[in-house]
Every structure is written in structure tokens, then in C-alpha cells.
Write an enzyme that holds these catalytic residues in place. Structure first.
Site, PDB file in Angstrom:
ATOM      1  N   THR A   1       1.119  -1.490  -0.208  1.00  0.00           N
ATOM      2  CA  THR A   1       0.011  -0.053   0.152  1.00  0.00           C
ATOM      3  C   THR A   1       1.026   1.044  -0.076  1.00  0.00           C
ATOM      4  O   THR A   1       2.013   1.508   0.537  1.00  0.00           O
ATOM      5  CB  THR A   1      -1.075  -0.308   0.958  1.00  0.00           C
ATOM      6  OG1 THR A   1      -1.367  -1.307   1.485  1.00  0.00           O
ATOM      7  CG2 THR A   1      -1.850   1.420   1.465  1.00  0.00           C
ATOM      8  N   SER A   2       0.621   2.148  -0.440  1.00  0.00           N
ATOM      9  CA  SER A   2       1.370   3.070  -1.035  1.00  0.00           C
ATOM     10  C   SER A   2       2.149   3.223  -0.734  1.00  0.00           C
ATOM     11  O   SER A   2       2.890   3.168  -2.063  1.00  0.00           O
ATOM     12  CB  SER A   2       0.869   4.719   0.514  1.00  0.00           C
ATOM     13  OG  SER A   2       1.099   5.640   0.143  1.00  0.00           O
ATOM     14  N   SER A   3       3.838   3.830  -0.233  1.00  0.00           N
ATOM     15  CA  SER A   3       4.791   2.990  -0.351  1.00  0.00           C
ATOM     16  C   SER A   3       4.892   1.947  -0.961  1.00  0.00           C
ATOM     17  O   SER A   3       6.116   1.457  -1.733  1.00  0.00           O
ATOM     18  CB  SER A   3       5.481   3.683   0.762  1.00  0.00           C
ATOM     19  OG  SER A   3       7.495   3.485   0.296  1.00  0.00           O
TER      20      SER A   3
END
Length: 364
Positions: free
Chosen positions: A139-141
Site C-alpha cells: 500500500t502507498s510506499s
């Protein structure tokens, strides 16, 4: 604080009925195999299939391996389907992954990506891991790292699923944060995006992993143009048309649109959803084949790159554990978990149990 958090994880294990607990793995690496000091945490169910599939679950910026363990369903599903879950822990201040350096963007070049790959290699050598069934999600990074690993290590991973990330190489440069990329202002052609991936492992001619990307239209952290750039990149790498072969609305949730470009790439856009798109663990496992009940062997023909050779790959049947029968399920919108909750923790199909906080999870 550490004691309290450890107790919290133990309580989660009890509440969600997990058969095991999250364990930190020590003395598994050397300076050459893990140059940045990525931490390794492992969830190994009491019962696993043999050889054991490996799922790497990479946390978001500011997160931890422990937080991603407690905030997602991958461990609970591992109890049912018998795979290992590796939760890497980012070593940098701020807990963001290194997705920008030349080292991490190069095959066996170093950086955080090599540390994570070394965990997979360790699991294969020491934990009975299946070298042919290693997957990555984040998720995200962690989604950015998913793109990095699928691009730089196509020989290690068979598939990736990235929730609210950016294309491979988008953050490349001397700094950990790139505003141009984050705001969706780095626009390139499909060929240029594809070349970034191919140049990460020059000379590689083997099969490319399958890829799944998710993004929200209201994302103001990593702007949704990044989703379009990811589509350009992976369709080019996999030699697919930019026009989807199939488009399904309200899939897997209302307001989500799934575009399928071929057997190895799909992109899901969530209308009105910001940063980040909630993890859809059951969907991810379905895409990877980790929750399938012994499918028949298949033969896949694939063309590598826009002008690359065509290769035929034999894929053996997955020897996964089928889901239990006769287990009570929770209905759509019903509570399915949380501290003190004693009701059903499995949702009726096609819904999955989504964690809102430690006290409340709901079938969505």
C-alpha cells in the site's frame, strides 16, 4: 509502549483466531544480501502446504511490519490457504521504502529491494518456500515497492498487486520524495515507461510477472494520473494494447471499475476514493491463485516486451487448501471482527472483512 503494542498483537491473534503469531526473524541476512538493514517479520500458519507459497506484504510510509500485519487480512487467510506471509519493515526514518535509488531500481543492485528479495530467497532455502510461487503486494510506499520489485526482479516474483502507488522508476533520483511524480506530472510514453523496467534487468528474456494496480480518483497524495502512467508501463512491458479487453463496473465494490488488459495485467480505479484504496485481500489472493482449490495445469504463451520473443510456460496446479465448509459467515455490512467480537469472522461471498480499527471490522 513496545510491551503494550506486543500485547495488542497477541490480543489480535486471539480475537481473529489466528493459529500462529507474527515473529521477527533474526540472523537471516548479511551486509551483502541486506545492505540497508530491512527488518524481516514472518507469519507462518500452524499448517502450511508444501512447497509453501510466499506472499510479501509491504507497509505504507509511516507504517511498520506489525501495523500491516494487524491492519490487513493476509495472515488470517494464510491460516486457511497455507502460505507464508513476509512483512518487511522499512529501515529509513519515516518508514518509507527506498524506491528512488539506482541500487534499488536495479536487479541485484542493492537498496531495500534487494533486502526484500533476500527474504524470499531465505524463505525458499530455509522455510520450505515455493520458488515458483512468490508474490508481492503493498500500500502507498509499499505499492511503489511492489512496482519496483515486479520490475527489477521478474525472476523472483510471479505477481504483484499495488494499492495506490506509482510506476516503476517514477521516483527515481537523489531524493526520497519527488513532487513531480507524486502530483502526476511525470508523463511519458508507454515505450519510455516500459524501457525503465527492461533496463532494470538488461538481457532478461524470461516471463514477466502478472500485475494488478489499484488507485482512487480522489487521491491527492499520489495523484490519479499515476494510475494512467502505470497502465502505460505495464501494458507496454507485457505487450498489451492500451485498450482494455474487458471493463467491469462495480467490481469488486460499488464505484470501482476493473479494466482487464490481458491475463497478466488488470487495473482497478475506485471512484471518489482517496489515499489509499483499502486493501482487498481476497481479490488479491484470487488474482494470485493463492485461494484457489487445486486448479488444473495450464500452459500460457506470452510475448516478452513490445518486440520480444514468445515463450511457452507450463504452470503446475496449485496445491492449496480449500476453504472450510460449514463455517458461519457474516452478511454484507455486518461486523466481522474487532476486540471483543465473538461472531463470524468470514464474510459471505463476494464480500471481505475490512479492518476499520482495532475494535471494528466490517464486511464490505
Amino acid at each position: 509502549m513496545v510491551l503494550l503494542f506486543t500485547s495488542f498483537l497477541s490480543l489480535l491473534t486471539t480475537v481473529y483466531g489466528l493459529t500462529s503469531s507474527l515473529q521477527q526473524v533474526n540472523n537471516w541476512s548479511t551486509a551483502s544480501t541486506n545492505p540497508t538493514g530491512v527488518g524481516m517479520y514472518l507469519y507462518k500458519p500452524t499448517t502450511v502446504i508444501t512447497p509453501t507459497p510466499i506472499l510479501v506484504a509491504a507497509h505504507y510510509c509511516g507504517g511498520t511490519a506489525q501495523a500491516y500485519f494487524s491492519g490487513t487480512q493476509y495472515a488470517a487467510f494464510a491460516d486457511t490457504y497455507g502460505y507464508l506471509v513476509i512483512y518487511p519493515n522499512a529501515p529509513a526514518v519515516g518508514s518509507c521504502w527506498d524506491v528512488n535509488t539506482n541500487a534499488t531500481l536495479s536487479h541485484n543492485g542493492g537498496g531495500d529491494s534487494l533486502g526484500i528479495v533476500s527474504m524470499v530467497r531465505y524463505a525458499v532455502s530455509n522455510l520450505g518456500g515455493d520458488v515458483n510461487r512468490a508474490y508481492i503486494t503493498g500500500t502507498s510506499s509499499g505499492a511503489m515497492m511492489t512496482n519496483v520489485l515486479i520490475g527489477a526482479y521478474p525472476d523472483v516474483f510471479k505477481g504483484g498487486s499495488a494499492f495506490s502507488g506509482v510506476p516503476f522508476g517514477c521516483f527515481a533520483g537523489p531524493y526520497a520524495w519527488n513532487t513531480q511524480c507524486a502530483m502526476g506530472e511525470l508523463i511519458m510514453t508507454p515505450q519510455q515507461w516500459g524501457d525503465l523496467v527492461r533496463n532494470a534487468y538488461p538481457g532478461y528474456t524470461g516471463p514477466r510477472p502478472k500485475m494488478q494496480v489499484w488507485h482512487g480518483t480522489a487521491d491527492t497524495t499520489l495523484y490519479p494520473q499515476n494510475f494512467q502512467e502505470e497502465v502505460k508501463q505495464w501494458t507496454n512491458v507485457l505487450n498489451y494494447s492500451l485498450t482494455a479487453q474487458e471493463t467491469n463496473t462495480n467490481d469488486p465494490l460499488p464505484g470501482y471499475t476493473r479494466s482487464i488488459y490481458g491475463p497478466s495485467f488488470q487495473a482497478i480505479l475506485a471512484q471518489g476514493v482517496g489515499h489509499t484504496v483499502p486493501e482487498q485481500a481476497n481479490d488479491v489472493l484470487t488474482y494470485f491463485g493463492l485461494n484457489a482449490a487445486s486448479p488444473a495445469p495450464t500452459t500460457i504463451s506470452t510475448t516478452i516486451g513490445p518486440t520480444g520473443p514468445t515463450s511457452t510456460i507450463f504452470v503446475p496446479p496449485a496445491t492449496t487448501v480449500p476453504p472450510p465448509t460449514g463455517v458461519p459467515t457474516a452478511a454484507h455490512w455486518a461486523q466481522c471482527g474487532g476486540i471483543g467480537f465473538t461472531g463470524p469472522t468470514v464474510c459471505a461471498s463476494p464480500y471481505t472483512c475490512q479492518v476499520s480499527n482495532a475494535y471494528w471490522s466490517q464486511c464490505l
